[in-house]
Design a protein around this motif. Structure first.
Motif, PDB file in Angstrom:
ATOM      1  N   ALA A 392       0.833  -1.203   0.000  1.00 42.91           N
ATOM      2  CA  ALA A 392       0.000   0.000   0.000  1.00 42.91           C
ATOM      3  C   ALA A 392       0.867   1.253   0.000  1.00 42.91           C
ATOM      4  CB  ALA A 392      -0.933  -0.005   1.211  1.00 42.91           C
ATOM      5  N   THR A 393       1.903   1.260   0.822  1.00 44.84           N
ATOM      6  CA  THR A 393       2.784   2.425   0.898  1.00 44.84           C
ATOM      7  C   THR A 393       3.526   2.635  -0.411  1.00 44.84           C
ATOM      8  OG1 THR A 393       3.060   2.057   3.277  1.00 44.84           O
ATOM      9  CG2 THR A 393       4.666   3.472   2.206  1.00 44.84           C
ATOM     10  N   ALA A 394       3.973   1.539  -1.018  1.00 44.76           N
ATOM     11  CA  ALA A 394       4.667   1.645  -2.304  1.00 44.76           C
ATOM     12  C   ALA A 394       3.729   2.166  -3.388  1.00 44.76           C
ATOM     13  CB  ALA A 394       5.238   0.283  -2.697  1.00 44.76           C
ATOM     14  N   ALA A 395       2.477   1.748  -3.354  1.00 43.52           N
ATOM     15  CA  ALA A 395       1.502   2.229  -4.335  1.00 43.52           C
ATOM     16  C   ALA A 395       1.282   3.729  -4.189  1.00 43.52           C
ATOM     17  CB  ALA A 395       0.188   1.471  -4.183  1.00 43.52           C
ATOM     18  N   ALA A 396       1.255   4.211  -2.934  1.00 41.22           N
ATOM     19  CA  ALA A 396       1.118   5.648  -2.700  1.00 41.22           C
ATOM     20  C   ALA A 396       2.296   6.402  -3.302  1.00 41.22           C
ATOM     21  CB  ALA A 396       1.016   5.930  -1.202  1.00 41.22           C
ATOM     22  N   GLY A 397       3.488   5.832  -3.175  1.00 40.86           N
ATOM     23  CA  GLY A 397       4.664   6.462  -3.764  1.00 40.86           C
ATOM     24  C   GLY A 397       4.589   6.529  -5.272  1.00 40.86           C
ATOM     25  N   ARG A 398       4.096   5.473  -5.881  1.00 42.86           N
ATOM     26  CA  ARG A 398       3.975   5.483  -7.343  1.00 42.86           C
ATOM     27  C   ARG A 398       2.908   6.463  -7.808  1.00 42.86           C
ATOM     28  NH1 ARG A 398       4.766  -0.035  -6.330  1.00 42.86           N
ATOM     29  NH2 ARG A 398       2.533  -0.456  -6.484  1.00 42.86           N
ATOM     30  N   MET A 399       1.870   6.674  -7.005  1.00 45.87           N
ATOM     31  CA  MET A 399       0.886   7.703  -7.328  1.00 45.87           C
ATOM     32  C   MET A 399       1.550   9.067  -7.442  1.00 45.87           C
ATOM     33  SD  MET A 399      -2.610   7.030  -5.122  1.00 45.87           S
ATOM     34  CE  MET A 399      -3.218   8.673  -5.509  1.00 45.87           C
ATOM     35  N   VAL A 400       2.415   9.359  -6.477  1.00 47.95           N
ATOM     36  CA  VAL A 400       3.108  10.645  -6.485  1.00 47.95           C
ATOM     37  C   VAL A 400       4.012  10.759  -7.705  1.00 47.95           C
ATOM     38  CG1 VAL A 400       4.812  12.064  -5.289  1.00 47.95           C
ATOM     39  CG2 VAL A 400       2.972  10.963  -3.999  1.00 47.95           C
ATOM     40  N   GLU A 401       4.797   9.713  -7.973  1.00 41.45           N
ATOM     41  CA  GLU A 401       5.709   9.755  -9.116  1.00 41.45           C
ATOM     42  C   GLU A 401       4.922   9.979 -10.413  1.00 41.45           C
ATOM     43  OE1 GLU A 401       8.895   9.839  -9.049  1.00 41.45           O
ATOM     44  OE2 GLU A 401       9.195   9.399  -6.916  1.00 41.45           O
ATOM     45  N   ARG A 402       3.781   9.336 -10.510  1.00 40.09           N
ATOM     46  CA  ARG A 402       2.950   9.495 -11.714  1.00 40.09           C
ATOM     47  C   ARG A 402       2.449  10.934 -11.820  1.00 40.09           C
ATOM     48  NH1 ARG A 402      -0.313   5.982 -10.276  1.00 40.09           N
ATOM     49  NH2 ARG A 402       0.942   4.248 -11.060  1.00 40.09           N
ATOM     50  N   ALA A 403       1.983  11.488 -10.705  1.00 44.82           N
ATOM     51  CA  ALA A 403       1.469  12.855 -10.710  1.00 44.82           C
ATOM     52  C   ALA A 403       2.555  13.855 -11.090  1.00 44.82           C
ATOM     53  CB  ALA A 403       0.884  13.195  -9.340  1.00 44.82           C
ATOM     54  N   LEU A 404       3.739  13.691 -10.539  1.00 39.30           N
ATOM     55  CA  LEU A 404       4.830  14.616 -10.853  1.00 39.30           C
ATOM     56  C   LEU A 404       5.225  14.515 -12.321  1.00 39.30           C
ATOM     57  CD1 LEU A 404       7.091  14.198  -7.673  1.00 39.30           C
ATOM     58  CD2 LEU A 404       5.482  16.051  -8.187  1.00 39.30           C
ATOM     59  N   ALA A 405       5.228  13.305 -12.853  1.00 45.01           N
ATOM     60  CA  ALA A 405       5.563  13.125 -14.265  1.00 45.01           C
ATOM     61  C   ALA A 405       4.543  13.785 -15.182  1.00 45.01           C
ATOM     62  CB  ALA A 405       5.669  11.631 -14.587  1.00 45.01           C
ATOM     63  N   LEU A 406       3.314  13.941 -14.700  1.00 49.49           N
ATOM     64  CA  LEU A 406       2.248  14.558 -15.494  1.00 49.49           C
ATOM     65  C   LEU A 406       2.143  16.060 -15.259  1.00 49.49           C
ATOM     66  CD1 LEU A 406      -0.513  11.809 -15.071  1.00 49.49           C
ATOM     67  CD2 LEU A 406       0.880  12.270 -17.106  1.00 49.49           C
ATOM     68  N   GLY A 407       3.108  16.622 -14.540  1.00 48.76           N
ATOM     69  CA  GLY A 407       3.096  18.062 -14.293  1.00 48.76           C
ATOM     70  C   GLY A 407       2.316  18.467 -13.066  1.00 48.76           C
ATOM     71  N   GLY A 408       2.077  17.515 -12.148  1.00 51.89           N
ATOM     72  CA  GLY A 408       1.272  17.791 -10.967  1.00 51.89           C
ATOM     73  C   GLY A 408       2.099  17.954  -9.712  1.00 51.89           C
ATOM     74  N   THR A 409       1.441  17.735  -8.570  1.00 55.77           N
ATOM     75  CA  THR A 409       2.047  17.918  -7.266  1.00 55.77           C
ATOM     76  C   THR A 409       1.812  16.680  -6.408  1.00 55.77           C
ATOM     77  OG1 THR A 409       2.003  19.257  -5.228  1.00 55.77           O
ATOM     78  CG2 THR A 409      -0.047  19.101  -6.459  1.00 55.77           C
ATOM     79  N   CYS A 410       2.680  16.493  -5.419  1.00 57.64           N
ATOM     80  CA  CYS A 410       2.558  15.314  -4.555  1.00 57.64           C
ATOM     81  C   CYS A 410       1.358  15.388  -3.625  1.00 57.64           C
ATOM     82  CB  CYS A 410       3.836  15.118  -3.741  1.00 57.64           C
ATOM     83  SG  CYS A 410       4.188  16.413  -2.532  1.00 57.64           S
ATOM     84  N   THR A 411       0.773  16.568  -3.445  1.00 56.57           N
ATOM     85  CA  THR A 411      -0.429  16.689  -2.611  1.00 56.57           C
ATOM     86  C   THR A 411      -1.214  17.926  -2.999  1.00 56.57           C
ATOM     87  OG1 THR A 411      -1.309  16.961  -0.367  1.00 56.57           O
ATOM     88  CG2 THR A 411       0.912  17.799  -0.772  1.00 56.57           C
ATOM     89  N   GLY A 412      -2.518  17.746  -3.217  1.00 52.01           N
ATOM     90  CA  GLY A 412      -3.375  18.878  -3.522  1.00 52.01           C
ATOM     91  C   GLY A 412      -3.938  19.530  -2.290  1.00 52.01           C
ATOM     92  N   GLU A 413      -4.126  18.724  -1.208  1.00 53.39           N
ATOM     93  CA  GLU A 413      -4.729  19.306  -0.011  1.00 53.39           C
ATOM     94  C   GLU A 413      -4.337  18.629   1.292  1.00 53.39           C
ATOM     95  OE1 GLU A 413      -8.965  19.138  -0.287  1.00 53.39           O
ATOM     96  OE2 GLU A 413      -9.042  16.979  -0.542  1.00 53.39           O
ATOM     97  N   HIS A 414      -3.836  17.428   1.283  1.00 52.98           N
ATOM     98  CA  HIS A 414      -3.496  16.775   2.552  1.00 52.98           C
ATOM     99  C   HIS A 414      -2.267  17.377   3.209  1.00 52.98           C
ATOM    100  CE1 HIS A 414      -5.703  12.744   1.497  1.00 52.98           C
ATOM    101  NE2 HIS A 414      -6.494  13.792   1.500  1.00 52.98           N
ATOM    102  N   GLY A 415      -1.365  17.962   2.421  1.00 53.17           N
ATOM    103  CA  GLY A 415      -0.150  18.538   2.964  1.00 53.17           C
ATOM    104  C   GLY A 415       0.996  17.540   3.028  1.00 53.17           C
ATOM    105  N   ILE A 416       2.085  17.971   3.669  1.00 50.39           N
ATOM    106  CA  ILE A 416       3.335  17.210   3.671  1.00 50.39           C
ATOM    107  C   ILE A 416       3.545  16.458   4.969  1.00 50.39           C
ATOM    108  CG2 ILE A 416       5.841  17.368   3.468  1.00 50.39           C
ATOM    109  CD1 ILE A 416       4.282  17.838   0.865  1.00 50.39           C
TER     110      ILE A 416
END
Length: 458
Positions: A392-416
């Motif tokens: 589950a944790t690894a999947a969350a990391g891949r979500m972030v990598e995918r978002a950054l590759a698409l020009g996005g951000t690691c979090t829209g509202e949950h924060g760091i």
């Protein structure tokens, strides 16, 4: 006990408003995240800015960590005292200080929750629009730059905080911003503290922008055969300039969970939930145009909810989706994560995430604020299965990598907080080190919420 000298002075300052009770320490050791509990040495319940300033001066003199606490609903561990010390619980600083009807703003204390504020405002014709779902404290919402279901129309906390009162790490009290609607006077200190997650100071007062309660509200729900169809309907609606107040997405797994949890009977397909605010004629026109867009993209089971009780049921269902999803696997925990991408890449990001979860055997229903490209995944795991938590944790990391590759951000509202510090350098580059420089300048002792957000923070 660590920090004995500081606690002795704090006890003299606060009396019974400082507690070392184990149940209260345990209560303030966790948040709504998957991170393990981290109890502080003490919990303080100040009632004024002066008490907060005196508390911080004592802690600064002894190098004692200070962590702010609103309602404990953060999802990345922002309010957990990972280095111990003192948690400052603002629940007793929860008053509305001043409502300025003509200027449509309000001055409040940080422990007031958004639902409490809107209850106070009910008779004024005004309301505060930012709705993250949880009944969070407004100080905590500012500290994490919260947003939520209405951000597509009304913006995030960044757009709705006019000014702050902040206690800095040395006990100084500063005011940022004014009640004016714009200013060109120097650095935007309000913007600096909104989203700083308590790492630069403690917010002790907020001046917030209010909005007029709309004359008419209409909401609807509709199903689509594919995620791509639903997202394209959203893109077309935005490009046509239709002013949606909310537009939310639930994938098939989320709809299945809601049906089981709330006794609903929605088709097990991707769904959009929308809401329009305005005049009677304006809302009717917007609804008609949106209905045509939905039909063009194969939307079905289109149903309007115009009665207040029907709208309330619709949004209660959306806000309870998290608990509905957890109920799919009783006893499980979850990694709750979010990313945000340009709207044109949203379908790609969501479909890529779903394919990734299936490929790695991770249960993770998806929902989100499609109007601004922000979506969430609730990645579930059994506490007794370490391998499942790792997946589950690894999947969350891949979500972030995918978002950054698409020009996005690691979090829209949950924060760091704790959870996403590892992605900050990838997203910000040298900018992350600039954040650390600001932190060191304002908090050279590193006492304000250490272990969070910036590099080298405690």
């Amino acid at each position: 006990m660590a920090y004995d000298a500081a606690l002795k002075e704090l006890s003299a300052l606060l009396g019974d408003a400082l507690t070392l009770s184990k149940p209260e320490l345990d209560q303030h050791a966790r948040s709504e995240s998957h991170f393990p509990p981290t109890p502080p040495e003490a919990v303080a319940y100040p009632t004024s800015t002066e008490e907060v300033a005196a508390l911080v001066r004592i802690c600064a003199a002894h190098g004692c960590p200070v962590t702010g606490w609103g309602t404990g609903t953060s999802l990345e561990g922002q309010s957990q005292a990972v280095r111990g010390g003192v948690v400052v619980d603002f629940s007793r600083m929860n008053r509305v200080l001043e409502v300025n009807h003509a200027d449509m703003d309000v001055r409040i204390q940080p422990g007031l929750t958004r639902e409490e504020l809107n209850a106070e405002l009910r008779a004024t014709g005004l309301f505060f629009p930012v709705d993250p779902g949880a009944n969070a404290s407004l100080g905590g919402m500012a500290a994490t730059r919260a947003s939520g279901t209405t951000a597509v129309r009304y913006g995030t906390m960044r757009d709705n905080v006019l000014g702050l009162e902040v206690v800095l790490a040395d006990g100084r009290v500063i005011r940022t911003g004014t009640r004016a609607r714009k200013s060109a006077a120097g650095y935007d200190l309000t913007g600096l503290f909104v989203g700083a997650e308590g790492t630069l100071g403690l917010i002790t007062e907020l001046t917030l922008r209010l909005r007029g309660q709309p004359e008419a509200i209409s909401a609807a729900v509709c199903a689509f055969d594919t995620i791509g169809d639903a997202v394209q309907a959203v893109i077309d609606t935005i490009q046509m300039g239709i002013p949606m107040a909310r537009i939310e997405f639930l994938d098939t797994a989320s709809v299945r969970a809601v049906n089981a949890y709330a006794g609903m009977h929605f088709p097990e397909k991707p769904h959009l939930l929308v809401e329009f605010h305005g005049s009677d004629s304006g809302v009717a026109e917007q609804a008609e145009v949106f209905g045509g867009i939905v039909a063009d993209h194969g939307g079905a089971d289109f149903a309007w909810a115009q009665k207040p009780e029907d709208r309330s049921a619709l949004w209660t269902m959306r806000h309870n989706a998290f608990y509905a999803i957890l109920a799919l696997r009783p006893g499980c925990r979850s990694v709750v994560t979010d990313v945000c991408v340009p709207i044109s890449r949203l379908a790609e990001a969501v479909e890529g995430t779903i394919a990734d979860l299936e490929a790695h055997d991770v249960t993770g229903p998806i929902l989100g604020h499609v109007g601004d490209g922000n979506f969430h995944a609730i990645l579930m795991f059994a506490p007794e299965d370490p391998a499942e938590e790792v997946r589950a944790t690894a999947a969350a990391g891949r979500m972030v990598e995918r978002a950054l590759a698409l020009g996005g951000t690691c979090t829209g509202e949950h924060g760091i907080g704790l959870g996403k510090r590892g992605y900050m350098e990838r997203e910000h580059g040298e900018g992350w080190q600039v954040m650390a420089t600001l932190k060191a300048a304002l908090d050279p002792g590193g006492i304000m919420n250490p272990g969070k957000l910036v590099p080298g923070n405690g």
